[in-house]
Design a protein around this motif. Structure first.
Motif, mmCIF file in Angstrom:
data_model
loop_
_atom_site.group_PDB
_atom_site.id
_atom_site.type_symbol
_atom_site.label_atom_id
_atom_site.label_comp_id
_atom_site.label_asym_id
_atom_site.label_seq_id
_atom_site.Cartn_x
_atom_site.Cartn_y
_atom_site.Cartn_z
ATOM 1 N N ALA A 223 0.835 -1.214 0.000
ATOM 2 C CA ALA A 223 0.000 0.000 0.000
ATOM 3 C C ALA A 223 0.865 1.257 0.000
ATOM 4 C CB ALA A 223 -0.937 -0.008 1.209
ATOM 5 N N GLY A 224 1.898 1.271 0.823
ATOM 6 C CA GLY A 224 2.798 2.418 0.873
ATOM 7 C C GLY A 224 3.544 2.617 -0.436
ATOM 8 N N SER A 225 3.939 1.526 -1.077
ATOM 9 C CA SER A 225 4.626 1.620 -2.368
ATOM 10 C C SER A 225 3.701 2.205 -3.428
ATOM 11 C CB SER A 225 5.113 0.239 -2.808
ATOM 12 O OG SER A 225 6.109 -0.237 -1.929
ATOM 13 N N ALA A 226 2.453 1.784 -3.422
ATOM 14 C CA ALA A 226 1.481 2.308 -4.380
ATOM 15 C C ALA A 226 1.255 3.802 -4.166
ATOM 16 C CB ALA A 226 0.159 1.542 -4.268
ATOM 17 N N GLY B 31 4.385 5.756 -5.273
ATOM 18 C CA GLY B 31 4.439 5.825 -6.733
ATOM 19 C C GLY B 31 3.457 6.847 -7.280
ATOM 20 N N PHE B 32 2.258 6.862 -6.706
ATOM 21 C CA PHE B 32 1.233 7.829 -7.099
ATOM 22 C C PHE B 32 1.718 9.258 -6.865
ATOM 23 C CE2 PHE B 32 -2.490 10.449 -6.164
ATOM 24 C CZ PHE B 32 -3.284 10.209 -7.281
ATOM 25 N N LEU B 33 2.249 9.515 -5.680
ATOM 26 C CA LEU B 33 2.719 10.861 -5.343
ATOM 27 C C LEU B 33 3.891 11.282 -6.224
ATOM 28 C CD1 LEU B 33 2.624 10.589 -1.456
ATOM 29 C CD2 LEU B 33 1.091 11.953 -2.896
ATOM 30 N N ALA B 34 4.784 10.357 -6.513
ATOM 31 C CA ALA B 34 5.965 10.679 -7.318
ATOM 32 C C ALA B 34 5.583 11.051 -8.740
ATOM 33 C CB ALA B 34 6.929 9.498 -7.317
ATOM 34 N N ALA B 35 4.523 10.469 -9.255
ATOM 35 C CA ALA B 35 4.123 10.730 -10.632
ATOM 36 C C ALA B 35 3.212 11.933 -10.785
ATOM 37 C CB ALA B 35 3.441 9.497 -11.219
ATOM 38 N N LEU B 36 2.727 12.512 -9.704
ATOM 39 C CA LEU B 36 1.781 13.629 -9.853
ATOM 40 C C LEU B 36 2.360 14.824 -10.613
ATOM 41 C CD1 LEU B 36 -0.182 13.733 -6.483
ATOM 42 C CD2 LEU B 36 -1.018 13.071 -8.725
ATOM 43 N N ALA C 80 11.074 -12.445 -2.052
ATOM 44 C CA ALA C 80 10.870 -12.215 -3.485
ATOM 45 C C ALA C 80 9.511 -11.573 -3.754
ATOM 46 C CB ALA C 80 10.994 -13.528 -4.246
ATOM 47 N N GLY C 81 8.487 -12.070 -3.079
ATOM 48 C CA GLY C 81 7.145 -11.547 -3.293
ATOM 49 C C GLY C 81 6.992 -10.110 -2.839
ATOM 50 N N LEU D 36 7.350 -3.260 -6.175
ATOM 51 C CA LEU D 36 7.667 -2.632 -7.454
ATOM 52 C C LEU D 36 6.428 -2.514 -8.336
ATOM 53 C CD1 LEU D 36 11.094 -4.323 -8.216
ATOM 54 C CD2 LEU D 36 10.696 -1.919 -7.637
ATOM 55 N N VAL D 37 5.641 -3.553 -8.399
ATOM 56 C CA VAL D 37 4.410 -3.516 -9.199
ATOM 57 C C VAL D 37 3.448 -2.471 -8.634
ATOM 58 C CG1 VAL D 37 2.351 -4.835 -9.853
ATOM 59 C CG2 VAL D 37 4.618 -5.857 -10.089
ATOM 60 N N ALA D 38 3.305 -2.430 -7.324
ATOM 61 C CA ALA D 38 2.398 -1.456 -6.705
ATOM 62 C C ALA D 38 2.863 -0.032 -6.974
ATOM 63 C CB ALA D 38 2.299 -1.712 -5.197
ATOM 64 N N GLY D 39 4.157 0.211 -6.861
ATOM 65 C CA GLY D 39 4.684 1.537 -7.161
ATOM 66 C C GLY D 39 4.413 1.929 -8.608
#
Length: 121
Positions: free
Chosen positions: A45-48, A51-56, A101-102, A108-111
């Motif tokens: 959740a934090g990674s997602a 990632g959202f904030l970084a792309a804004l 690994a998971g 990474l996928v969530a970000g």
């Protein structure tokens, strides 16, 4: 870092740390598993969100409060490492490998998904 920025980071962290604890405990209580689903959940959740904030892109103030403060306290690399080692030490080596690994892959996928969502908005 200015004193004002430090206070913004602290405010975000003050919200993120209890959120992490409560979410982790709630998820873990529902699974009844030795696998650390709660930690995986908060880290993904934090990674997602990050990632959202970084792309804004979010401004410096928003990144201090939500990116560094909230996401920094919500996610937990130390607990991830500890829980992975505990799984290995207790003989659950396959679960330890799957957790390591998971967690990295899911983070990474969530970000990436968070970034994609921000770009779509």
């Amino acid at each position: 870092m200015s004193a004002a920025t430090a206070l913004l980071v602290a405010a975000g962290a003050a919200a993120g740390a209890p959120m992490r604890y409560l979410a982790d405990r709630a998820v873990q209580a529902r699974t009844g598993s030795v696998f650390p689903w709660g930690t995986l959940t908060v880290n993904v959740a934090g990674s997602a969100l990050l990632g959202f904030l970084a792309a804004l892109p979010a401004g410096d103030t928003l990144m201090a409060v939500l990116g560094t403060g909230l996401c920094g306290a919500l996610t937990t690399y130390s607990t991830f490492g500890y829980e992975t080692l505990r799984l290995a030490e207790t003989g659950a080596r396959l679960l330890a490998v799957l957790n390591a690994a998971g967690s990295v892959a899911a983070g990474l996928v969530a970000g990436g998904c968070g970034m994609l969502l921000a770009r779509l908005l």
